[in-house]
Design an enzyme around this catalytic site. Structure first.
Site, short mmCIF file in Angstrom:
data_model
loop_
_atom_site.label_atom_id
_atom_site.label_comp_id
_atom_site.label_asym_id
_atom_site.label_seq_id
_atom_site.Cartn_x
_atom_site.Cartn_y
_atom_site.Cartn_z
CD GLU A 33 -2.96 -1.07 -0.15
OE1 GLU A 33 -2.93 0.51 -0.98
OE2 GLU A 33 -3.61 -1.87 -1.00
CE1 TYR A 116 -7.29 3.50 -0.91
CE2 TYR A 116 -4.37 2.99 -0.18
CZ TYR A 116 -5.59 2.46 -1.15
OH TYR A 116 -5.17 1.85 -2.05
CG ASP A 134 -8.46 4.69 -4.52
OD1 ASP A 134 -9.83 4.97 -4.82
OD2 ASP A 134 -7.00 3.85 -5.02
#
Length: 348
Positions: A33, A116, A134
């Site tokens: 991520e 996020y 996102d």
């Protein structure tokens, strides 16, 4: 069939086989991520494999030097991600005994982990019902529901997060989050999506109103600054050169570069020559100056456009702290400088 069922059915038929989808290990998910922030999957994938090979555990990453981490990150850009990655690995390894926080609120406390990323780790690793929001999610939801709220505003982020939470099946949040992001990445793309084959083409509000290209709405424009860098490639009597670490805050912090002469516009030979001989290297006997390439390299960052020229400076003496040219590739450089070295333009 409701929104999440259509979405998840589409995902199960169309999803890409990505390595971080085959695990619930929070270390691997966190790593992926962070890498995929501001980065396309195709670009980030080789870096992910390189990192897990070099640093298979959070302890191995924590014990690495920052220079090792930056070198492996070289070319991926947004280097603050790598520095924060390293610091967080040290915190998790040394303060949390290698165990990542197991919920969204605690994950948010980690350096470099925003809403996020925390939501992604919490849902993918621990199946916590928190929505990821996102650019892909903004795009899918704004089009499907015809939402004209400005996604540059924090209030809009809250609006979309609440909507995504409402749509999310609370027993399978991970697959919903993966599905909506994948749908935005593959089907509901920013430009010219193929709405004819979309599973939502009978219920998408933006499609019915012919508003697909206009959504999502984003009013905030990023101001781009132009900067003019002249890199000075010194070569001494032994053929050695000189590099320095960028220690000031800002772009490329803690990466290496050649001595830099920044100007207010594209510099000509006379400007560089005068600065080199009279100000920058006046203690050395300069015996030659030449441009390595007539063309200026324009390196575009998110908020800055760097106009870069490389200049070869020959000096008669031996450089203090000179470095053998063959050693250069061991150091982490901004990719634009590394590419210059790689092409052996240093010997122009």
């Amino acid at each position: 069939m409701n929104f999440h069922n259509i979405l998840i059915n589409w995902y199960l038929q169309n999803k890409r086989d990505l390595p971080w989808r085959n695990t619930t290990d929070p270390y691997l998910i966190w790593l992926s991520e962070i890498m995929l922030q501001q980065t396309r999957v195709a670009q980030g994938m080789p870096y992910f494999f390189s990192f897990i090979k070099e640093f298979p555990t959070v302890f191995r990453l924590a014990n690495a030097s920052e220079e090792q981490v930056l070198k492996l990150w070289q070319g991926l850009g947004y280097y603050s991600r790598a520095r924060n990655l390293h610091k967080t690995a040290q915190y998790v390894a040394n303060e949390l005994d290698g165990v990542f926080p197991e919920n969204y609120k605690e994950l948010l406390k980690l350096k470099g982990v925003g809403e996020y990323t925390a939501a992604a780790i919490a849902s993918f690793s621990y199946n916590e019902a928190v929505p990821v929001v996102d650019g892909n999610v903004f795009r899918v939801l704004s089009r499907y529901f015809d939402i004209e709220s400005d996604i540059a505003l924090s209030a809009t982020k809250k609006e979309f997060t609440e909507l995504a939470f409402e749509l999310m099946p609370k027993d399978t949040p991970a697959i919903f989050n993966q599905a909506i992001m994948e749908f935005g990445a593959l089907q509901c793309v920013p430009k010219s999506p193929d709405c004819k084959v979309c599973d939502f083409n009978e219920s998408c509000a933006a499609l019915q109103k012919k508003k697909v290209p206009a959504l999502p709405v984003k009013s905030k424009k990023l101001k781009v600054t132009n900067r003019f860098f002249n890199y000075l490639i010194l070569e001494d009597v032994l053929g050695n050169t000189l590099i320095q670490k960028r220690e000031a805050k800002g772009i490329w912090h803690n990466l290496y570069e050649f001595p830099l002469f920044e100007t207010t516009d594209i510099a000509d030979f006379t400007t560089v020559s005068n600065a080199v001989q009279n100000d920058l290297f006046s203690t050395y006997n300069i015996i030659g100056i030449e441009g390595c390439d007539e063309a200026t390299v324009v390196h575009k960052l998110s908020h800055q456009h760097l106009h870069i020229q490389f200049w070869k400076i020959k000096i008669a003496e031996k450089l203090e702290n000179g470095l053998v040219v063959s050693e250069l590739k061991k150091f982490p450089f901004p990719i634009v400088i590394y590419n210059f070295i790689e092409k052996q333009e240093i010997n122009c």
